[in-house]
Design an enzyme around this catalytic site. Structure first.
Site, PDB file in Angstrom:
ATOM      1  N   CYS A  18     -14.273 -26.512   1.232  1.00 44.05           N
ATOM      2  CA  CYS A  18     -13.652 -27.618   0.303  1.00 44.05           C
ATOM      3  C   CYS A  18     -12.034 -28.182   0.903  1.00 44.05           C
ATOM      4  O   CYS A  18     -11.713 -27.470   0.873  1.00 44.05           O
ATOM      5  CB  CYS A  18     -13.627 -25.842  -1.614  1.00 44.05           C
ATOM      6  SG  CYS A  18     -15.174 -25.536  -1.503  1.00 44.05           S
ATOM      7  N   GLU A  77     -18.491 -37.635   5.546  1.00 42.58           N
ATOM      8  CA  GLU A  77     -18.657 -36.962   5.413  1.00 42.58           C
ATOM      9  C   GLU A  77     -19.869 -35.370   4.895  1.00 42.58           C
ATOM     10  O   GLU A  77     -19.963 -36.354   4.225  1.00 42.58           O
ATOM     11  CB  GLU A  77     -17.586 -35.900   5.922  1.00 42.58           C
ATOM     12  CG  GLU A  77     -16.376 -36.295   7.848  1.00 42.58           C
ATOM     13  CD  GLU A  77     -15.605 -35.282   7.315  1.00 42.58           C
ATOM     14  OE1 GLU A  77     -14.955 -35.136   8.459  1.00 42.58           O
ATOM     15  OE2 GLU A  77     -15.407 -34.666   6.209  1.00 42.58           O
ATOM     16  N   CYS A  86     -25.060 -30.219   1.315  1.00 43.32           N
ATOM     17  CA  CYS A  86     -23.401 -31.162   0.811  1.00 43.32           C
ATOM     18  C   CYS A  86     -23.365 -32.605   1.337  1.00 43.32           C
ATOM     19  O   CYS A  86     -23.273 -32.500   2.127  1.00 43.32           O
ATOM     20  CB  CYS A  86     -22.379 -30.443   0.967  1.00 43.32           C
ATOM     21  SG  CYS A  86     -20.985 -30.974   0.142  1.00 43.32           S
ATOM     22  N   CYS A 136      -6.746 -35.910  -6.111  1.00 42.08           N
ATOM     23  CA  CYS A 136      -6.650 -35.086  -6.421  1.00 42.08           C
ATOM     24  C   CYS A 136      -6.028 -34.705  -5.790  1.00 42.08           C
ATOM     25  O   CYS A 136      -6.428 -34.704  -4.925  1.00 42.08           O
ATOM     26  CB  CYS A 136      -7.843 -33.594  -6.871  1.00 42.08           C
ATOM     27  SG  CYS A 136      -8.925 -34.251  -8.064  1.00 42.08           S
ATOM     28  N   CYS A 190     -12.753 -41.347  -2.671  1.00 46.92           N
ATOM     29  CA  CYS A 190     -12.660 -40.730  -3.989  1.00 46.92           C
ATOM     30  C   CYS A 190     -11.943 -41.718  -4.726  1.00 46.92           C
ATOM     31  O   CYS A 190     -10.641 -41.713  -3.919  1.00 46.92           O
ATOM     32  CB  CYS A 190     -12.856 -39.414  -4.292  1.00 46.92           C
ATOM     33  SG  CYS A 190     -13.010 -39.004  -5.809  1.00 46.92           S
ATOM     34  N   CYS A 193      -6.716 -32.650  -2.435  1.00 43.40           N
ATOM     35  CA  CYS A 193      -8.262 -32.625  -1.904  1.00 43.40           C
ATOM     36  C   CYS A 193      -8.089 -33.849  -0.983  1.00 43.40           C
ATOM     37  O   CYS A 193      -7.370 -35.115  -0.675  1.00 43.40           O
ATOM     38  CB  CYS A 193      -9.289 -33.226  -2.887  1.00 43.40           C
ATOM     39  SG  CYS A 193     -10.140 -34.014  -2.056  1.00 43.40           S
TER      40      CYS A 193
HETATM   41  S1  SF4 Z   1     -11.764 -33.003  -5.983  1.00 44.01           S
HETATM   42 FE1  SF4 Z   1     -11.472 -34.653  -4.416  1.00 44.01          FE
HETATM   43  S2  SF4 Z   1     -13.423 -35.604  -4.235  1.00 44.01           S
HETATM   44 FE2  SF4 Z   1     -13.024 -33.999  -5.974  1.00 44.01          FE
HETATM   45  S3  SF4 Z   1     -13.092 -35.478  -8.204  1.00 44.01           S
HETATM   46 FE3  SF4 Z   1     -10.859 -34.975  -6.801  1.00 44.01          FE
HETATM   47  S4  SF4 Z   1      -9.681 -36.281  -4.972  1.00 44.01           S
HETATM   48 FE4  SF4 Z   1     -12.706 -36.579  -5.934  1.00 44.01          FE
END
Ligand code: SF4
Length: 462
Positions: free
Chosen positions: A332, A92, A105, A116, A112, A119
């Site tokens: 976000c 995306e 963006c 986190c 990833c 996220c």
């Molecule tokens: S916020 Fe999401 S994209 Fe950013 S480092 Fe953490 S897991 Fe990865």
């Protein structure tokens, strides 16, 4: 023999390729102009090249422009979220609207690895790093559809510093005056705090802006919210940021997503202020985005305000922002590779109008009508979106977008006002952008920068 990806090649690579084909080096300028200024991605349409050269280029290169699987447009703020396909990997990207300018963006990884918990990208796992051409391709595909894009933030899916080499390649291609010519100060790299990447970026001498997603003022909490903190704890991160500023002299944007009763108390604001002492930092506060996990709900406005007011009282420039694109899952922390096929525009009430099919790949400049944003008919908004920007004391920098570790600057998730050339209002044309089709324009003052003399002296230590 497999074909080379044309968008991954640097300008110098193109010069070498043309010379290897027995052509003059200005042919490299022509091909780059077609890709980056005119958004023409088929060699056979490059009318100033001979048929023989076009055929040879066709035989040697492929143009890895992504296929657009879907797009959702926010009816609230004009933000558009794209789902692109790269040979089976979906990613995306988001185009964030501001009056008179668009910020792209761009994602740097498919998924990833950092996980986190707040996220959506982090919860989707990690597939692979993106190539230079795939990052460049996201930007050009959005620009071909929407018209000129003035700012770029690497804060989509993934941690840019974990794909450092390709990140730098993409920045160089988009900044190069013979290619896209995007002003270097219009580019922001956002990281969750990968120390080697931060130091390498400082030494690179490019002059891009840096944003760091902190989200917590102490190691105990940050270990939970941003697990990479266990490897790069706050004390070491601070040392690296000090060194970054010693080298570059640049202010750093601190991104802080606020989650209700998690990281948004006034004592934590004070702790954050203490942590930032000695750094020249601009703080972007943004209510976290909903990703379905009840532990992470956006902080209510009064808690955001109290948090920001304390930091302001401690002397920090602070922006309290609204999250853009949340009604289309483009805010976000919400990127998760789940746009449904076709094109959908959210109504102002948040519902979706859909059914339109994805458009064909863009043809020569002028073939397609750019989609100019929330106002139909190509007219741009005359005034700021409601709720955008919020209260801001000071005005910066780096951009805050993803609820993950990254967000662009000013205007919520937008690149900051500070990214605009000095003295230029939002409605004025950015001279560093592409010129009209057929008349590529070179950028002004957008070249890579070296170390600034006396850089550290620019820091506003507290
Ligand atoms: S916020 Fe999401 S994209 Fe950013 S480092 Fe953490 S897991 Fe990865």
């Amino acid at each position: 023999m497999s074909k080379m990806d044309a968008l991954s090649l640097s300008y110098e690579d193109w010069v070498r390729e043309m010379e290897a084909l027995g052509e003059k080096r200005f042919r490299a300028d022509q091909v780059c102009g077609w890709f980056y200024r005119r958004h023409v991605f088929e060699f056979q349409l490059m009318s100033d090249l001979s048929l023989e050269l076009r055929n040879r280029l066709d035989g040697a290169f492929r143009v890895g422009l992504p296929k657009m699987l879907g797009m959702r447009a926010s009816g609230r703020d004009g933000t558009k979220k794209f789902l692109f396909d790269f040979d089976g990997s979906s990613v995306e990207s988001v185009a964030i609207w501001h009056p008179g300018r668009i910020t792209a963006c761009v994602s740097t990884q498919v998924g990833c690895p950092l996980g986190c918990p707040f996220c959506a990208t982090g919860q989707s796992g990690f597939e692979r790093n993106m190539t230079v051409g795939e990052m460049v391709g996201q930007f050009l595909a959005m620009e071909a559809r929407l018209g000129e894009i003035k700012n770029l933030v690497f804060m989509g899916m993934g941690e840019p510093m974990l794909n450092y080499h390709n990140l730098i390649g993409a920045i160089r291609n988009l900044n190069h005056p013979k290619m896209r010519g995007l002003g270097i100060r219009h580019i922001t790299v956002s990281t969750s705090g990968i120390i080697p990447g931060i130091l390498n970026l400082a030494r690179e001498g490019l002059g891009v802006r840096l944003a760091v997603s902190l989200h917590a003022p102490n190691d105990e909490l940050r270990d939970q919210l941003v697990p990479i903190n266990a490897q790069y704890p706050l004390k070491e991160l601070k040392r690296a940021l000090m060194e970054y500023q010693e080298i570059t002299g640049d202010r750093i944007t601190i991104e802080y997503s606020l989650f209700d009763q998690v990281n948004d108390s006034v004592p934590m604001a004070r702790q954050l202020g203490e942590y930032l002492k000695g750094l020249s930092a601009f703080v972007n506060l943004i209510p976290g985005s909903c990703v379905g996990d009840q532990r992470f709900r956006p902080s209510p406005p009064f808690r955001v305000r109290a948090f920001g007011d304390l930091l302001t009282a401690m002397g920090y420039p602070v922006a309290m922002r609204q999250s853009k694109g949340s009604d289309v899952g483009g805010a976000c922390g919400q990127l998760r590779r789940q746009v449904s096929p076709g094109i959908q525009e959210a109504s102002p009430q948040g519902g979706q109008r859909g059914g339109e099919q994805a458009p064909k790949a863009p043809g020569p400049a002028g073939d397609s009508k750019p989609d100019r944003g929330p106002n139909k008919g190509g007219r741009r908004q005359a005034s700021a979106s409601k709720g955008e920007g919020g209260k801001a004391s000071g005005g910066d920098s780096g951009g805050s977008r993803r609820g993950g570790h990254k967000k662009p600057a000013a205007g919520g998730r937008s690149a900051p006002e500070g990214n605009r050339p000095r003295g230029e209002g939002p409605g004025k044309r950015d001279r560093s952008g592409p010129g009209p089709a057929g008349r590529p324009r070179g950028p002004r003052g957008n070249g890579p920068r070296g170390k600034r003399p006396g850089g550290a002296g620019r820091n506003k230590g507290r």
